[in-house]
Design an enzyme around this catalytic site. Structure first.
Site: not given
Ligand code: ATP
Ligand code: MG
Length: 376
Positions: A101, A185
């Site tokens: 992070y 971030e």
């Molecule tokens: N391109 C990718 N390839 C593989 N895994 C991915 C990819 N993009 C995201 N992930 C997985 O999915 C998880 C969640 O993605 P991301 O952080 O984009 O979404 P989020 O749920 O919106 O997170 P936040 O709570 O920070 O908004 C990441 O921590 C990662 O493990």
């Protein structure tokens, strides 16, 4: 103003921060074509301006183009915490070894920025920060000095990030400065099994006070956000969407802010607020009420006006005009005090709408609005 993930990703890419290949669309059919272009298997990601998308089912792996189309169709129909998904980003999947992070955030009280970084990034960073705060490094950044390689090295070391992240930390700072951002971030910043560092998710918040010199994110970026915010802005109204049930209209920022506190104190949550400002006319009141009533989350509305420059009878005229323009389906609690209050109350008494109630005190009015919201 917050940017969408794909907009943040574009800024990162321009500054040379490694990101996965990705494309954006609002069409499931096009998602299939894009997935094919991206190599078949893709991560389909809802583009909404709220956190926790993954946990809400807004981030899913599709292993082939047909599945990408189905997944895109499913995610495009979703509503994530009150944010309808209008676009999805398809990103190439990467083979993650570890998730970090990193963020720079304006620390207004200290008059500088704060670098926040952790070797335990990913979707549970909030829990890590709450349960084991020592796993999250917080390093002040002097805005005049910025993040040099030396400073980035200090941040990486304090957080236990691998040395290859230093270059990304410097470039992220450049994104922040270049965009007049108050927050940048990346969660997660990952190291792949092949040893590459990649930004897999990005959030950028721009400083609205610097909008005059940031022409890139224009009206259409804002309009895409929340249709009601856009409608309010077009009418010159200050409207902000929140997460609760009680719609709040007031005159003057101070009164509106304290109204929000009192609503929260009565066990209800504000759904939004709208400041009609000083000297508001009947038209402004009618426009404001129309906006607030179009928010489906609103269960009751509290109009709190202390007449100074704004005369209460003008506000009451505005309410009556709004009642003619929109069909009132939700109860309205009105508290008028100050300049011309008794004339304003008389106007509403005369209209005698069954869903409009008046209260003489702010506390009484809020309690009533909260009861009505909880009952509705
Ligand atoms: N391109 C990718 N390839 C593989 N895994 C991915 C990819 N993009 C995201 N992930 C997985 O999915 C998880 C969640 O993605 P991301 O952080 O984009 O979404 P989020 O749920 O919106 O997170 P936040 O709570 O920070 O908004 C990441 O921590 C990662 O493990
Ligand atoms: Mg994330």
């Amino acid at each position: 103003m917050d940017l969408y993930e794909h907009e943040a990703r574009a800024l990162f890419e321009e500054r040379g921060i490694p990101v996965p290949r990705a494309e954006v669309t609002d069409s499931p059919q096009e998602a299939r074509v894009m997935a094919r272009r991206l190599g078949g298997s893709v991560v389909v990601k809802a583009q909404v301006k709220t956190g926790g998308r993954g946990k809400a089912g807004g981030v899913r792996l599709a292993t082939d183009p047909a599945e990408a189309e189905r997944t895109a169709r499913r995610i495009l129909g979703k509503d994530i915490k009150g944010h309808p998904v209008r676009k999805v980003m398809l990103a190439q999947p990467v083979d993650i070894e570890s998730e970090f992070y990193v963020a720079y955030v304006l620390d207004r009280a200290a008059g500088r920025f704060l670098a926040i970084a952790s070797a335990e990034g990913g979707t549970d960073i909030e829990e890590v920060a709450a349960v084991r705060p020592e796993a999250v490094a917080r390093i002040p950044v002097d805005p005049a000095e910025g993040v040099t390689s030396a400073k980035a090295g200090e941040i990486a070391e304090a957080a236990g990030l691998p040395p290859q992240t230093v270059d990304v930390l410097v470039r992220l700072w450049e994104v922040l400065v270049g965009q007049d951002a108050v927050l940048v971030e990346v969660n997660p910043l990952v190291r792949t099994r092949q040893g590459h560092i990649l930004a897999l998710d990005g959030k950028v918040t721009l400083d609205d006070n610097a909008r005059f010199r940031q022409s890139r994110w224009g009206a259409e970026t804002i309009a895409h956000d929340d249709p009601l915010e856009a409608a309010a802005a077009a009418k010159g109204l200050n409207y902000v969407k929140l997460d609760g049930e009680v719609g709040v209209i007031g005159n003057g920022a101070g009164l509106v802010m304290s109204t929000l506190d009192v609503v929260a104190g009565c066990g209800a949550r504000p759904a939004n607020f709208l400041d009609i400002g000083g000297g508001a006319s009947a038209q402004v009141m009618a426009d404001g009420l129309t906006v607030i009533l179009s928010d489906p989350a609103v269960k009751s509305v509290f109009v709190n006006v202390f007449g100074g420059i704004t005369a209460c009878d003008a506000v009451a005229d505005g309410i009556v005009r709004a009642l003619d323009e929109v069909r009132l389906t939700k109860p309205l609690v009105v508290r008028l005090d100050g300049n011309n209050a008794s004339r304003g109350r008389a106007v509403l008494d005369e209209r005698a709408h069954p869903l409009v109630q008046q209260a003489t005190t702010m506390d009484g009015a809020v309690r009533r609005a909260a009861e009505l919201a909880n009952a509705g």
